[in-house]
Design a protein around this motif. Sequence first.
Motif, short mmCIF file in Angstrom:
data_model
loop_
_atom_site.label_atom_id
_atom_site.label_comp_id
_atom_site.label_asym_id
_atom_site.label_seq_id
_atom_site.Cartn_x
_atom_site.Cartn_y
_atom_site.Cartn_z
N ASP A 118 0.49 -27.17 3.29
CA ASP A 118 1.32 -27.69 4.37
C ASP A 118 2.72 -28.08 3.91
O ASP A 118 3.70 -27.89 4.62
N ALA A 119 2.82 -28.66 2.72
CA ALA A 119 4.11 -29.13 2.22
C ALA A 119 4.97 -28.00 1.66
O ALA A 119 6.15 -28.18 1.42
N GLY A 120 4.37 -26.84 1.45
CA GLY A 120 5.11 -25.71 0.91
C GLY A 120 4.31 -24.96 -0.14
O GLY A 120 3.08 -25.08 -0.22
N VAL A 121 5.00 -24.19 -0.95
CA VAL A 121 4.36 -23.40 -2.01
C VAL A 121 4.13 -24.31 -3.22
O VAL A 121 5.07 -24.90 -3.76
N VAL A 122 2.88 -24.44 -3.64
CA VAL A 122 2.51 -25.31 -4.76
C VAL A 122 2.04 -24.46 -5.93
O VAL A 122 1.13 -23.66 -5.79
N THR A 123 2.67 -24.66 -7.08
CA THR A 123 2.31 -23.92 -8.29
C THR A 123 1.91 -24.89 -9.39
O THR A 123 2.64 -25.85 -9.68
N THR A 124 0.74 -24.67 -9.98
CA THR A 124 0.28 -25.48 -11.10
C THR A 124 0.25 -24.61 -12.35
O THR A 124 -0.47 -23.62 -12.38
N ALA A 125 1.04 -25.00 -13.35
CA ALA A 125 1.14 -24.23 -14.59
C ALA A 125 0.49 -25.02 -15.72
O ALA A 125 0.67 -26.24 -15.83
N THR A 126 -0.27 -24.33 -16.57
CA THR A 126 -0.91 -24.94 -17.74
C THR A 126 -0.21 -24.45 -19.00
O THR A 126 0.01 -23.24 -19.17
N TYR A 127 0.13 -25.38 -19.89
CA TYR A 127 0.90 -25.07 -21.09
C TYR A 127 0.02 -25.01 -22.33
O TYR A 127 -1.14 -25.45 -22.30
N PRO A 128 0.54 -24.47 -23.45
CA PRO A 128 -0.26 -24.28 -24.67
C PRO A 128 -0.96 -25.54 -25.16
O PRO A 128 -2.08 -25.46 -25.69
N ASP A 129 -0.34 -26.72 -25.02
CA ASP A 129 -0.97 -27.94 -25.52
C ASP A 129 -1.96 -28.53 -24.51
O ASP A 129 -2.56 -29.58 -24.76
N GLY A 130 -2.14 -27.87 -23.36
CA GLY A 130 -3.07 -28.34 -22.35
C GLY A 130 -2.45 -29.18 -21.25
O GLY A 130 -3.11 -29.52 -20.27
N SER A 131 -1.17 -29.53 -21.41
CA SER A 131 -0.50 -30.30 -20.36
C SER A 131 -0.19 -29.38 -19.18
O SER A 131 -0.21 -28.15 -19.31
N ILE A 132 0.09 -29.99 -18.03
CA ILE A 132 0.33 -29.21 -16.83
C ILE A 132 1.60 -29.66 -16.13
O ILE A 132 2.07 -30.79 -16.30
N ARG A 133 2.15 -28.74 -15.34
CA ARG A 133 3.32 -29.05 -14.52
C ARG A 133 3.06 -28.50 -13.13
O ARG A 133 2.68 -27.33 -12.97
N THR A 134 3.25 -29.34 -12.12
CA THR A 134 3.06 -28.92 -10.75
C THR A 134 4.42 -28.85 -10.05
O THR A 134 5.24 -29.75 -10.15
N VAL A 142 9.40 -24.00 -23.41
CA VAL A 142 8.01 -23.58 -23.61
C VAL A 142 7.49 -22.92 -22.32
O VAL A 142 7.59 -23.50 -21.24
N ALA A 143 6.94 -21.72 -22.48
CA ALA A 143 6.41 -20.99 -21.32
C ALA A 143 4.95 -21.36 -21.08
O ALA A 143 4.20 -21.60 -22.03
N PRO A 144 4.53 -21.44 -19.83
CA PRO A 144 3.12 -21.75 -19.54
C PRO A 144 2.21 -20.60 -19.93
O PRO A 144 2.63 -19.44 -19.96
N GLU A 145 0.95 -20.92 -20.22
CA GLU A 145 -0.02 -19.89 -20.54
C GLU A 145 -0.63 -19.29 -19.28
O GLU A 145 -1.05 -18.13 -19.28
N SER A 146 -0.68 -20.08 -18.20
CA SER A 146 -1.25 -19.58 -16.95
C SER A 146 -0.72 -20.42 -15.80
O SER A 146 -0.19 -21.52 -16.00
N SER A 147 -0.82 -19.90 -14.59
CA SER A 147 -0.39 -20.64 -13.41
C SER A 147 -1.15 -20.17 -12.18
O SER A 147 -1.61 -19.03 -12.13
N VAL A 148 -1.29 -21.07 -11.23
CA VAL A 148 -1.96 -20.78 -9.97
C VAL A 148 -1.05 -21.24 -8.85
O VAL A 148 -0.54 -22.36 -8.88
N THR A 149 -0.81 -20.37 -7.87
CA THR A 149 0.07 -20.70 -6.75
C THR A 149 -0.70 -20.65 -5.44
O THR A 149 -1.46 -19.71 -5.19
N THR A 150 -0.51 -21.67 -4.61
CA THR A 150 -1.15 -21.71 -3.30
C THR A 150 -0.13 -22.12 -2.25
O THR A 150 0.89 -22.76 -2.56
N LEU A 151 -0.38 -21.75 -1.01
CA LEU A 151 0.48 -22.15 0.10
C LEU A 151 -0.20 -23.29 0.84
O LEU A 151 -1.30 -23.13 1.36
#
Length: 210
Positions: A89-105, A78-87
């Motif tokens: 201290d720990a590294g590159v952090v990406t938060t993706a939101t999926y069609p059912d509203g769940s998220i993966r960081t 399942v592909a995410p509907e949207s994502s936000v990436t920030t830099l």
Amino acid sequence: MRRSPVHVWGGALAIATAVLTASFFPTPARAAQSGITLSEERSVRATMHAAGLSSAVIERLIAKLRAGEQLDSELETVAPESSVTTLQDAGVVTTATYPDGSIRTTVELERTLTGASARIYVAHPTLECNLIHCTLIYSRADTKYMATASFSTVSAIVAAACGPAARACGIAVGVVIDTTHNAYSSGRCVGLRKVLATGPVYPVIVSCRK
């Protein structure tokens, strides 16, 4: 109002720290395909609230878990509907939101390992957390290296992820090596996953992220 991904998942950096210095961050449990228990549901709800999900989304996701279904954020298909990436201290952090509203960081990490031979190896794992479990996924190059390295070298890599010794995350190095060989031979990557807050870390074979 839903919190911004940066605010919500500042805690992802704490997860990364826990993975790399002690043990996997205790994530909510999900039972087998029959659904979730009341205690597991309470943990899942708390995590979803902390992530800033709306009440409507939380109820929808809980209903899926009660029915024994996986959240979209757990599925590689399942592909995410949207994502936000920030830099951060720990590294590159990406938060993706999926069609059912769940998220993966996802947090991109780098670990420099020095063994008894003073040989330095830099691993490039990716930490993924999806409200249900966290998985430390090693890169394709890391998987190849671990599949051809000595037992002591793999032990050092596992120890770096789980604490001062492999037993800190309750995982047998031999099992990791066997899984790594299978992952490498199938063209995929090896990962270390934590599901139950009180359960063991175990190796998994997943699609390579990099």
